[in-house]
Scaffold this active site. Structure first.
Site, PDB file in Angstrom:
ATOM      1  N   CYS A  12       0.678  -1.123   0.174  1.00  0.00           N
ATOM      2  CA  CYS A  12      -0.240  -0.109  -0.085  1.00  0.00           C
ATOM      3  C   CYS A  12       0.522   0.837   0.011  1.00  0.00           C
ATOM      4  CB  CYS A  12      -1.204   0.195   1.109  1.00  0.00           C
ATOM      5  SG  CYS A  12      -0.214   0.163   2.853  1.00  0.00           S
ATOM      6  N   HIS A  74       4.102   1.951  11.890  1.00  0.00           N
ATOM      7  CA  HIS A  74       2.989   2.055  12.226  1.00  0.00           C
ATOM      8  C   HIS A  74       2.411   2.490  13.563  1.00  0.00           C
ATOM      9  CE1 HIS A  74       3.699  -2.429  11.177  1.00  0.00           C
ATOM     10  NE2 HIS A  74       2.529  -2.386  10.541  1.00  0.00           N
ATOM     11  N   CYS A  96       2.622   5.599   8.934  1.00  0.00           N
ATOM     12  CA  CYS A  96       1.720   6.084   7.594  1.00  0.00           C
ATOM     13  C   CYS A  96       0.474   7.157   8.333  1.00  0.00           C
ATOM     14  CB  CYS A  96       1.294   4.726   7.615  1.00  0.00           C
ATOM     15  SG  CYS A  96      -0.498   5.105   6.072  1.00  0.00           S
ATOM     16  N   HIS A 124      -1.851  -5.084  18.830  1.00  0.00           N
ATOM     17  CA  HIS A 124      -0.858  -4.339  17.898  1.00  0.00           C
ATOM     18  C   HIS A 124      -0.070  -3.100  17.715  1.00  0.00           C
ATOM     19  CE1 HIS A 124      -0.856  -3.250  13.766  1.00  0.00           C
ATOM     20  NE2 HIS A 124      -1.004  -4.805  13.137  1.00  0.00           N
ATOM     21  N   GLU A 126      -0.223  -0.488  15.782  1.00  0.00           N
ATOM     22  CA  GLU A 126      -0.730   0.381  15.782  1.00  0.00           C
ATOM     23  C   GLU A 126      -1.704   1.095  17.359  1.00  0.00           C
ATOM     24  OE1 GLU A 126      -2.363   0.643  12.426  1.00  0.00           O
ATOM     25  OE2 GLU A 126      -4.521   1.772  13.480  1.00  0.00           O
ATOM     26  N   THR A 164      -6.962   0.580  11.467  1.00  0.00           N
ATOM     27  CA  THR A 164      -6.826   0.623  10.444  1.00  0.00           C
ATOM     28  C   THR A 164      -6.396  -0.546   9.570  1.00  0.00           C
ATOM     29  OG1 THR A 164      -4.609   1.212  10.146  1.00  0.00           O
ATOM     30  CG2 THR A 164      -5.614   2.773  10.557  1.00  0.00           C
ATOM     31  N   CYS A 194      -8.928   1.779   6.665  1.00  0.00           N
ATOM     32  CA  CYS A 194      -8.010   2.672   5.504  1.00  0.00           C
ATOM     33  C   CYS A 194      -8.263   2.032   4.012  1.00  0.00           C
ATOM     34  CB  CYS A 194      -5.871   2.866   5.682  1.00  0.00           C
ATOM     35  SG  CYS A 194      -5.417   1.172   5.068  1.00  0.00           S
ATOM     36  N   SER A 222       1.383 -10.148  10.273  1.00  0.00           N
ATOM     37  CA  SER A 222       0.403  -8.070   9.459  1.00  0.00           C
ATOM     38  C   SER A 222      -0.885  -9.218   9.658  1.00  0.00           C
ATOM     39  CB  SER A 222       1.372  -9.094   8.222  1.00  0.00           C
ATOM     40  OG  SER A 222       0.296  -7.874   7.236  1.00  0.00           O
ATOM     41  N   ASN A 224      -4.165  -6.467   8.704  1.00  0.00           N
ATOM     42  CA  ASN A 224      -4.954  -6.939   7.579  1.00  0.00           C
ATOM     43  C   ASN A 224      -4.239  -7.838   6.538  1.00  0.00           C
ATOM     44  OD1 ASN A 224      -3.065  -5.883   4.545  1.00  0.00           O
ATOM     45  ND2 ASN A 224      -1.834  -5.258   6.486  1.00  0.00           N
TER      46      ASN A 224
HETATM   47  S1  SF4 Z   1      -2.693   2.134   7.280  1.00  0.00           S
HETATM   48 FE1  SF4 Z   1      -3.132   1.574   5.117  1.00  0.00          FE
HETATM   49  S2  SF4 Z   1      -2.072   2.887   4.113  1.00  0.00           S
HETATM   50 FE2  SF4 Z   1      -0.797   2.948   6.017  1.00  0.00          FE
HETATM   51  S3  SF4 Z   1      -0.132   1.522   6.018  1.00  0.00           S
HETATM   52 FE3  SF4 Z   1      -1.504   0.662   7.065  1.00  0.00          FE
HETATM   53  S4  SF4 Z   1      -2.283  -0.589   5.695  1.00  0.00           S
HETATM   54 FE4  SF4 Z   1      -1.334   0.515   4.474  1.00  0.00          FE
END
Ligand code: SF4
Length: 317
Positions: A12, A74, A96, A124, A126, A164, A194, A222, A224
């Site tokens: 991404c 993150h 990001c 996590h 983030e 996200t 996101c 990961s 996502n």
């Molecule tokens: S928030 Fe979305 S665009 Fe940003 S690094 Fe994570 S997955 Fe990628």
């Protein structure tokens, strides 16, 4: 065999930016260079940088005073930034921008007197970073059942935010439950999950019905990527999350768990490099014969510029 190659998949804009940050930092400053946590959650990417002399740390105290330190995609909490300042580290922020947006929303809601319910996964990077912005005014919610246990009532000033990289469907369920229990709750003006997470999930949801099995290239940590595997499984498909297709071979026979006439959907999480995807496709076609078809579900044209500190250095070169 037929291979359906999902598009969009893989890197991404945030991951591209974070990787470019680290590459440029190595070019300008050389090594040793330090990164707080994995630059992105992918084994191949981390090992490649480790091979170039990058040290990944889980504690700022591990970084020698005055060194160059990158913050990963993150994001980090203000406490980590303060610690880095105390050690006189020269920091480059590869967070990001879409993660930074969630941090800023948390700060704004807390300033306006709200208690924040952050929908996300405990532990996590983030989530740790976002909660660290307003540690006394935020509670983590991981499931709809968690909502029922919250010690708040309908008079409390509440706001919700999301990590996200959640499953869009699961997050919607939790938000629905929050709204039922706390009709007064407010949310961000625009969705926090996101674009990249949403688009990769949409591609799997649309294409999985045509497939006998789904391969998601990505690392186990990961978020996502895990969601992509879970979505495929929730649709009744055998789905595998692997760093490399080789992990799917039977350790005794070396065979893959597929039939020659299977249709396999191949996708990749937002931090998985494209060469791993291509290697997977090549390996399966070498093994079974057949063809690949790339199916584009949504067009992506997102790009994030490098952080200010690197742009300044680049313009001076
Ligand atoms: S928030 Fe979305 S665009 Fe940003 S690094 Fe994570 S997955 Fe990628």
């Amino acid at each position: 065999m037929k291979i359906l190659l999902a598009n969009p998949r893989g890197f991404c804009a945030g991951v591209n930016m974070a990787i470019e940050c680290l590459e440029q930092a190595i070019r300008y400053f050389g090594t040793p260079i330090y990164v707080y946590h994995e630059i992105v959650h992918n084994r191949h990417v981390v090992e490649r940088f480790r091979g170039q002399g990058v040290t990944f740390v889980n504690d700022i105290d591990e970084v020698p005073e005055g060194s160059i330190l990158l913050y990963s995609a993150h994001g980090v909490s203000p406490e980590v930034r303060a610690k880095a300042r105390r050690r006189n580290l020269k920091t480059i922020d590869a967070t990001c921008p879409l993660v930074t947006k969630v941090h800023l929303e948390a700060v704004r809601f807390a300033r306006e007197g709200y208690h924040i319910l952050l929908i996300g996964h405990e532990g996590h990077d983030e989530v740790i970073g976002t909660m660290g912005e307003v540690p006394d005014r935020i509670t983590l919610v991981e499931s709809a059942e968690d909502v029922d246990r919250l010690p708040f009532d309908r008079d409390d000033r509440l706001a919700y935010l999301t990590q996200t990289t959640l499953s869009v469907q699961e997050a919607e369920q939790i938000i629905r439950r929050l709204r039922e229990r706390f009709p007064q709750i407010v949310g961000p003006p625009k969705e926090d999950i996101c674009y990249a997470t949403t688009n990769r999930q949409e591609a799997v949801s649309q294409l999985a019905p045509q497939a006998d099995a789904v391969i998601v290239l990505g690392s186990q940590n990961s978020s996502n990527s895990r969601r992509l595997m879970e979505i495929a499984r929730s649709m009744g498909k055998p789905a595998y999350l692997v760093d490399s297709v080789e992990e799917l071979r039977d350790p005794q026979t070396g065979a893959f768990p597929f039939r020659p006439d299977d249709t396999i959907l191949v996708t990749a999480g937002a931090s998985a490099p494209e060469d791993v995807v291509q290697d997977c496709v090549r390996t399966l076609l070498d093994c079974y014969g057949g063809e690949k078809e790339e199916v584009t579900v949504r067009d992506e044209q997102v790009h994030f510029q490098l952080p200010y500190e690197l742009r300044v250095i680049a313009s001076a070169q």
